[in-house]
Scaffold this motif. Structure first.
Motif, PDB file in Angstrom:
ATOM      1  N   UNK A 293       0.862  -1.325   0.146  1.00 49.98           N
ATOM      2  CA  UNK A 293      -0.002  -0.041   0.100  1.00 49.98           C
ATOM      3  C   UNK A 293       0.999   1.262   0.139  1.00 49.98           C
ATOM      4  N   UNK A 294       2.186   0.929   0.132  1.00 52.20           N
ATOM      5  CA  UNK A 294       3.046   2.178   0.315  1.00 52.20           C
ATOM      6  C   UNK A 294       2.769   2.873   1.416  1.00 52.20           C
ATOM      7  N   UNK A 295       2.691   2.530   2.263  1.00 50.03           N
ATOM      8  CA  UNK A 295       2.117   3.467   3.471  1.00 50.03           C
ATOM      9  C   UNK A 295       2.843   3.191   5.059  1.00 50.03           C
ATOM     10  N   UNK A 296       3.298   4.019   5.748  1.00 51.54           N
ATOM     11  CA  UNK A 296       3.892   3.820   6.847  1.00 51.54           C
ATOM     12  C   UNK A 296       2.884   4.095   7.908  1.00 51.54           C
ATOM     13  N   UNK A 297       2.774   3.458   9.006  1.00 53.69           N
ATOM     14  CA  UNK A 297       1.599   3.683  10.020  1.00 53.69           C
ATOM     15  C   UNK A 297       2.109   3.364  11.463  1.00 53.69           C
ATOM     16  N   UNK A 298       1.453   4.037  12.365  1.00 50.35           N
ATOM     17  CA  UNK A 298       1.683   3.826  13.808  1.00 50.35           C
ATOM     18  C   UNK A 298       0.962   2.595  14.284  1.00 50.35           C
ATOM     19  N   UNK A 299       1.013   2.159  15.499  1.00 50.75           N
ATOM     20  CA  UNK A 299       0.207   1.358  16.087  1.00 50.75           C
ATOM     21  C   UNK A 299      -1.181   1.379  15.904  1.00 50.75           C
ATOM     22  N   UNK A 300      -1.822   2.549  16.338  1.00 48.75           N
ATOM     23  CA  UNK A 300      -3.156   2.803  16.362  1.00 48.75           C
ATOM     24  C   UNK A 300      -3.712   2.880  14.935  1.00 48.75           C
ATOM     25  N   UNK A 301      -2.897   3.694  14.044  1.00 47.48           N
ATOM     26  CA  UNK A 301      -3.444   3.997  12.927  1.00 47.48           C
ATOM     27  C   UNK A 301      -3.457   2.645  12.005  1.00 47.48           C
ATOM     28  N   UNK A 302      -2.462   1.627  12.427  1.00 45.93           N
ATOM     29  CA  UNK A 302      -2.426   0.545  11.768  1.00 45.93           C
ATOM     30  C   UNK A 302      -3.663  -0.498  12.102  1.00 45.93           C
ATOM     31  N   UNK A 303      -4.074  -0.243  13.257  1.00 42.91           N
ATOM     32  CA  UNK A 303      -4.976  -1.337  13.526  1.00 42.91           C
ATOM     33  C   UNK A 303      -6.419  -0.842  12.918  1.00 42.91           C
ATOM     34  N   UNK A 304      -6.539   0.609  12.847  1.00 43.51           N
ATOM     35  CA  UNK A 304      -7.698   1.115  12.102  1.00 43.51           C
ATOM     36  C   UNK A 304      -7.667   0.776  10.554  1.00 43.51           C
ATOM     37  N   UNK A 305      -6.479   0.903  10.145  1.00 40.63           N
ATOM     38  CA  UNK A 305      -6.224   0.466   8.690  1.00 40.63           C
ATOM     39  C   UNK A 305      -6.768  -0.836   8.156  1.00 40.63           C
ATOM     40  N   UNK A 306      -6.143  -1.796   9.340  1.00 47.16           N
ATOM     41  CA  UNK A 306      -6.390  -3.266   9.162  1.00 47.16           C
ATOM     42  C   UNK A 306      -7.813  -3.539   9.212  1.00 47.16           C
ATOM     43  N   UNK A 307      -8.631  -2.988  10.160  1.00 47.54           N
ATOM     44  CA  UNK A 307     -10.189  -3.117  10.164  1.00 47.54           C
ATOM     45  C   UNK A 307     -10.795  -2.662   9.066  1.00 47.54           C
ATOM     46  N   UNK A 308     -10.349  -1.715   8.451  1.00 46.46           N
ATOM     47  CA  UNK A 308     -10.964  -1.230   7.050  1.00 46.46           C
ATOM     48  C   UNK A 308     -10.634  -2.139   6.155  1.00 46.46           C
ATOM     49  N   UNK A 309      -9.495  -2.825   6.035  1.00 42.18           N
ATOM     50  CA  UNK A 309      -9.264  -3.850   4.983  1.00 42.18           C
ATOM     51  C   UNK A 309     -10.295  -4.780   5.131  1.00 42.18           C
ATOM     52  N   UNK A 310     -10.257  -5.364   6.185  1.00 40.32           N
ATOM     53  CA  UNK A 310     -11.146  -6.469   6.517  1.00 40.32           C
ATOM     54  C   UNK A 310     -12.604  -6.500   6.089  1.00 40.32           C
ATOM     55  N   UNK A 311     -13.143  -4.902   6.503  1.00 46.32           N
ATOM     56  CA  UNK A 311     -14.307  -4.447   6.370  1.00 46.32           C
ATOM     57  C   UNK A 311     -14.635  -4.613   4.712  1.00 46.32           C
ATOM     58  N   UNK A 312     -13.588  -3.877   3.968  1.00 45.75           N
ATOM     59  CA  UNK A 312     -13.770  -3.801   2.571  1.00 45.75           C
ATOM     60  C   UNK A 312     -13.955  -5.372   1.714  1.00 45.75           C
ATOM     61  N   UNK A 313     -12.960  -6.196   2.549  1.00 46.27           N
ATOM     62  CA  UNK A 313     -13.093  -7.637   1.799  1.00 46.27           C
ATOM     63  C   UNK A 313     -14.392  -8.139   2.235  1.00 46.27           C
ATOM     64  N   UNK A 314     -15.023  -7.953   3.117  1.00 47.36           N
ATOM     65  CA  UNK A 314     -16.125  -8.712   3.557  1.00 47.36           C
ATOM     66  C   UNK A 314     -17.085  -8.095   2.710  1.00 47.36           C
ATOM     67  N   UNK A 315     -17.323  -6.728   2.172  1.00 46.69           N
ATOM     68  CA  UNK A 315     -18.235  -6.046   1.761  1.00 46.69           C
ATOM     69  C   UNK A 315     -18.133  -6.601   0.075  1.00 46.69           C
ATOM     70  N   UNK A 316     -16.978  -6.437  -0.171  1.00 44.58           N
ATOM     71  CA  UNK A 316     -16.592  -6.744  -1.758  1.00 44.58           C
ATOM     72  C   UNK A 316     -16.992  -8.113  -2.073  1.00 44.58           C
ATOM     73  N   UNK A 317     -16.697  -9.224  -1.322  1.00 41.50           N
ATOM     74  CA  UNK A 317     -17.107 -10.591  -1.389  1.00 41.50           C
ATOM     75  C   UNK A 317     -18.260 -10.888  -1.235  1.00 41.50           C
ATOM     76  N   UNK A 318     -19.135 -10.205  -0.534  1.00 35.98           N
ATOM     77  CA  UNK A 318     -20.417 -10.477   0.145  1.00 35.98           C
ATOM     78  C   UNK A 318     -20.063 -11.903   1.011  1.00 35.98           C
ATOM     79  N   UNK A 319     -19.081 -11.821   1.840  1.00 37.93           N
ATOM     80  CA  UNK A 319     -18.598 -12.661   2.935  1.00 37.93           C
ATOM     81  C   UNK A 319     -19.836 -13.303   3.803  1.00 37.93           C
ATOM     82  N   UNK A 320     -20.731 -12.215   4.223  1.00 40.54           N
ATOM     83  CA  UNK A 320     -21.722 -12.545   5.133  1.00 40.54           C
ATOM     84  C   UNK A 320     -23.127 -11.891   4.599  1.00 40.54           C
ATOM     85  N   UNK A 321     -24.254 -12.583   4.813  1.00 34.98           N
ATOM     86  CA  UNK A 321     -25.418 -12.001   4.469  1.00 34.98           C
ATOM     87  C   UNK A 321     -26.100 -11.175   5.772  1.00 34.98           C
ATOM     88  N   UNK A 322     -27.087 -10.595   5.244  1.00 30.70           N
ATOM     89  CA  UNK A 322     -27.742  -9.930   6.721  1.00 30.70           C
ATOM     90  C   UNK A 322     -28.098 -10.781   7.805  1.00 30.70           C
TER      91      UNK A 322
END
Ligand code: SF4
Ligand code: ZN
Length: 287
Positions: A20-49
């Motif tokens: 991603x060409x990005x340097x992150x601190x501990x807390x910003x990394x965690x936020x970034x990671x959660x966004x990645x997972x959230x995006x992945x779930x949405x993109x692939x329809x991992x879960x239904x409502x």
């Protein structure tokens, strides 16, 4: 790295993510990671409502990271752990998943393979294959009987790519359900399976568990084969940052399901007359 600053808040960075060409601190990394997972779930329809989710946990970093991420994103998940009976490794892993369930306040369900008449330590040869059969069987049966809609597993992008390359190189059938982000049940006896970490790498999971002091067992299973194919994937990733993610993104869906049959001994879904799990139990004279 010591003087690199976090791109978001300017604090000291703990990581530089080449893909991603990005340097992150501990807390910003965690936020970034959660966004990645959230995006992945949405993109692939991992879960239904409103699905009732059970997370398969092994005590390892990937499934531990997945479970905490799902909870933080807002999913209500229960946990399932299969005690495979692999000496001190299983005991240590169980302790980790207990701590994990306390940390996120989730119900932990433990299934013991020994209750079915054998342990993985007793298997002679092809241990991982017997272990995989047992885990899939017991988790599916449990999830169905307890009314869960989907089993979330901690498979990573490296798992998918190394599996694909290994099969391709071995000349065997490359396409398998295992390559898809979500597998719908092809029979009422089968519970859907989903991979919320489909696009996420092992390194990203490791950083997330370390940044958040999430309990995990750092030991490798004593039966784990040498991760030769994974090492090839790591090597390509080192030379071509972003390769692994691009690879899984490029995989095209081509699901082909076998004809459904039921095991004549236990009645679970099987590809042959007697399912692989009952064949295993038969070896130990349990059925
Ligand atoms: Fe089971 Fe093999 Fe994994 Fe060990 S490495 S937990 S035996 S599948
Ligand atoms: Zn069976």
């Amino acid at each position: 790295m010591s003087c690199t600053k976090c791109k978001k808040c300017n604090k000291k960075a703990v990581t530089y993510l080449k893909a991603y060409r990005i340097a992150l601190c501990e807390s910003c990394y965690s936020e970034f990671y959660l966004k990645l997972v959230k995006r992945c779930i949405k993109k692939y329809g991992i879960f239904r409502k409103n699905e009732k989710i059970v997370a398969a946990v092994s005590g390892g970093k990937d499934s531990s990271a997945m479970t905490v991420a799902l909870k933080k994103i807002g999913y209500n998940v229960d946990l399932i752990y299969v005690d495979l009976g692999i000496g001190s490794y299983s005991k240590k892993s169980e302790k980790c998943v207990e701590e994990l369930s306390e940390l996120i306040d989730s119900n932990l369900n433990i299934i013991r393979l020994s209750d079915y008449g054998f342990k993985i330590d007793q298997i002679k040869g092809k241990t991982c294959s017997a272990c995989g059969v047992s885990k899939r069987y017991l988790m599916n049966k449990f999830a169905r009987e307890q009314g869960y809609d989907v089993i979330a597993t901690g498979h990573t992008a490296e798992d998918i790519v190394s599996f694909y390359i290994k099969n391709l190189a071995g000349g065997s059938k490359v396409w398998a359900e295992k390559l898809l982000p979500r597998n719908e049940p092809f029979d009422p006896k089968v519970v859907a399976r989903a991979k919320p970490l489909y696009e996420i790498s092992e390194k990203e999971n490791m950083l997330f568990v370390l940044c958040n002091t999430i309990p995990f067992n750092p030991d490798d299973c004593p039966y784990a084969p040498k991760p030769e194919w994974k090492e090839i994937v790591y090597e390509i990733e080192r030379k071509k940052p972003g390769f692994t993610k691009n690879f899984v993104r490029g995989l095209v869906r081509e699901g082909k399901f076998p004809e459904t049959r039921y095991c004549k001994i236990c009645g679970e879904v099987s590809s042959s007359e007697v399912c692989s799990f009952c064949k295993l139990r038969r070896r130990f004279g349990c059925v």
